[in-house]
Design a protein around this motif. Structure first.
Motif, PDB file in Angstrom:
ATOM      1  N   GLY A  61      47.838  37.617  47.833  1.00  0.00           N
ATOM      2  CA  GLY A  61      47.041  38.836  47.775  1.00  0.00           C
ATOM      3  C   GLY A  61      46.771  39.315  46.368  1.00  0.00           C
ATOM      4  N   ASP A  62      47.326  38.659  45.349  1.00  0.00           N
ATOM      5  CA  ASP A  62      47.085  39.057  43.957  1.00  0.00           C
ATOM      6  C   ASP A  62      45.794  38.420  43.443  1.00  0.00           C
ATOM      7  OD1 ASP A  62      49.334  40.621  43.682  1.00  0.00           O
ATOM      8  OD2 ASP A  62      50.548  39.036  42.781  1.00  0.00           O
ATOM      9  N   LEU A  63      45.133  39.126  42.535  1.00  0.00           N
ATOM     10  CA  LEU A  63      43.996  38.562  41.826  1.00  0.00           C
ATOM     11  C   LEU A  63      44.536  37.776  40.643  1.00  0.00           C
ATOM     12  CD1 LEU A  63      41.503  41.554  41.757  1.00  0.00           C
ATOM     13  CD2 LEU A  63      41.477  39.572  43.248  1.00  0.00           C
ATOM     14  N   VAL A  64      43.990  36.583  40.425  1.00  0.00           N
ATOM     15  CA  VAL A  64      44.498  35.709  39.368  1.00  0.00           C
ATOM     16  C   VAL A  64      43.353  35.045  38.621  1.00  0.00           C
ATOM     17  CG1 VAL A  64      46.686  35.211  40.535  1.00  0.00           C
ATOM     18  CG2 VAL A  64      44.714  33.757  40.969  1.00  0.00           C
ATOM     19  N   GLU A  65      43.652  34.657  37.384  1.00  0.00           N
ATOM     20  CA  GLU A  65      42.811  33.731  36.635  1.00  0.00           C
ATOM     21  C   GLU A  65      43.413  32.359  36.873  1.00  0.00           C
ATOM     22  OE1 GLU A  65      42.433  34.222  32.430  1.00  0.00           O
ATOM     23  OE2 GLU A  65      41.563  36.212  32.638  1.00  0.00           O
ATOM     24  N   TYR A  66      42.571  31.381  37.146  1.00  0.00           N
ATOM     25  CA  TYR A  66      43.067  30.028  37.386  1.00  0.00           C
ATOM     26  C   TYR A  66      42.225  29.035  36.596  1.00  0.00           C
ATOM     27  CZ  TYR A  66      39.117  29.470  40.584  1.00  0.00           C
ATOM     28  OH  TYR A  66      37.858  29.402  41.118  1.00  0.00           O
ATOM     29  N   PRO A  67      42.836  27.945  36.136  1.00  0.00           N
ATOM     30  CA  PRO A  67      42.066  26.948  35.390  1.00  0.00           C
ATOM     31  C   PRO A  67      41.141  26.169  36.320  1.00  0.00           C
ATOM     32  CG  PRO A  67      44.325  26.216  35.677  1.00  0.00           C
ATOM     33  CD  PRO A  67      44.247  27.605  36.225  1.00  0.00           C
ATOM     34  N   LEU A  68      39.920  25.967  35.876  1.00  0.00           N
ATOM     35  CA  LEU A  68      38.965  25.176  36.653  1.00  0.00           C
ATOM     36  C   LEU A  68      39.274  23.691  36.467  1.00  0.00           C
ATOM     37  CD1 LEU A  68      35.644  27.041  35.777  1.00  0.00           C
ATOM     38  CD2 LEU A  68      36.930  27.179  37.907  1.00  0.00           C
TER      39      LEU A  68
END
Length: 175
Positions: A61-68
């Motif tokens: 449920g957390d918003l995250v930055e993730y590597p593409l």
């Protein structure tokens, strides 16, 4: 007609009937992640996660930055190295996690998000993108200002890293 004034005029007991059947709505990991987002955005001070986990480690449920992935970066060619998404599942939280090999325990599923409009702080699900599977250690947790469960709109309160953002969508999409 007395008693039919106001914004809910003419609905009768339909709202009560809907509340009765809400618990029987089919649940999946996406709906549970949205419920976690909804409860997290409604609390001023979030309680510590169960099990004594570090509050800086992203939870469902957390918003995250993730590597593409490299394939996605080569395909898009828009200069992004990271995307924004909603964490919908972690292998370590599965019921059969004890049976998984240790190298798979830190895999997570992220549902990609995109900006509602260019330059907006509102983020919505990207229906044109598929889910991403990334390592927990490569995620950066983002602060969520608010979540509107009616329309699945998240507002991000954190600054995004350089090279991070949503996909650029053309003005018109022909289907």
């Amino acid at each position: 007609m007395e008693g039919l004034a106001g914004s809910s005029a003419g609905f009768g007991n339909s709202r009560n009937a809907w509340e009765e059947f809400k618990p029987y709505k089919r649940q999946n990991k996406h709906t549970r992640a949205r419920e976690a987002s909804s409860s997290a955005s409604s609390m001023d001070e979030a309680p510590p996660p169960p099990g004594g986990e570090d509050p800086y480690i992203p939870q469902d449920g957390d918003l995250v930055e993730y590597p593409l992935p490299e394939v996605v970066m080569a395909d898009l060619q828009d200069g992004r190295t990271h995307g924004v998404g909603l964490l919908v599942g972690r292998n370590m939280d599965r019921g059969d996690a004890s049976k998984l090999p240790p190298e798979l325990l830190d895999l997570c599923e992220v549902e990609p998000l995109r900006q509602e409009e260019a330059g907006s702080s509102n983020w919505i699900c990207d229906e044109l993108d598929t889910g991403a599977y990334v390592r927990l250690g490569s995620l950066r947790k983002l602060q969520m200002k608010s979540f509107d469960p009616r329309f699945d709109i998240w507002q991000i309160g954190s600054e995004l890293s350089p090279g991070c953002g949503g996909p650029e969508l053309p003005e018109e999409i022909m289907l």
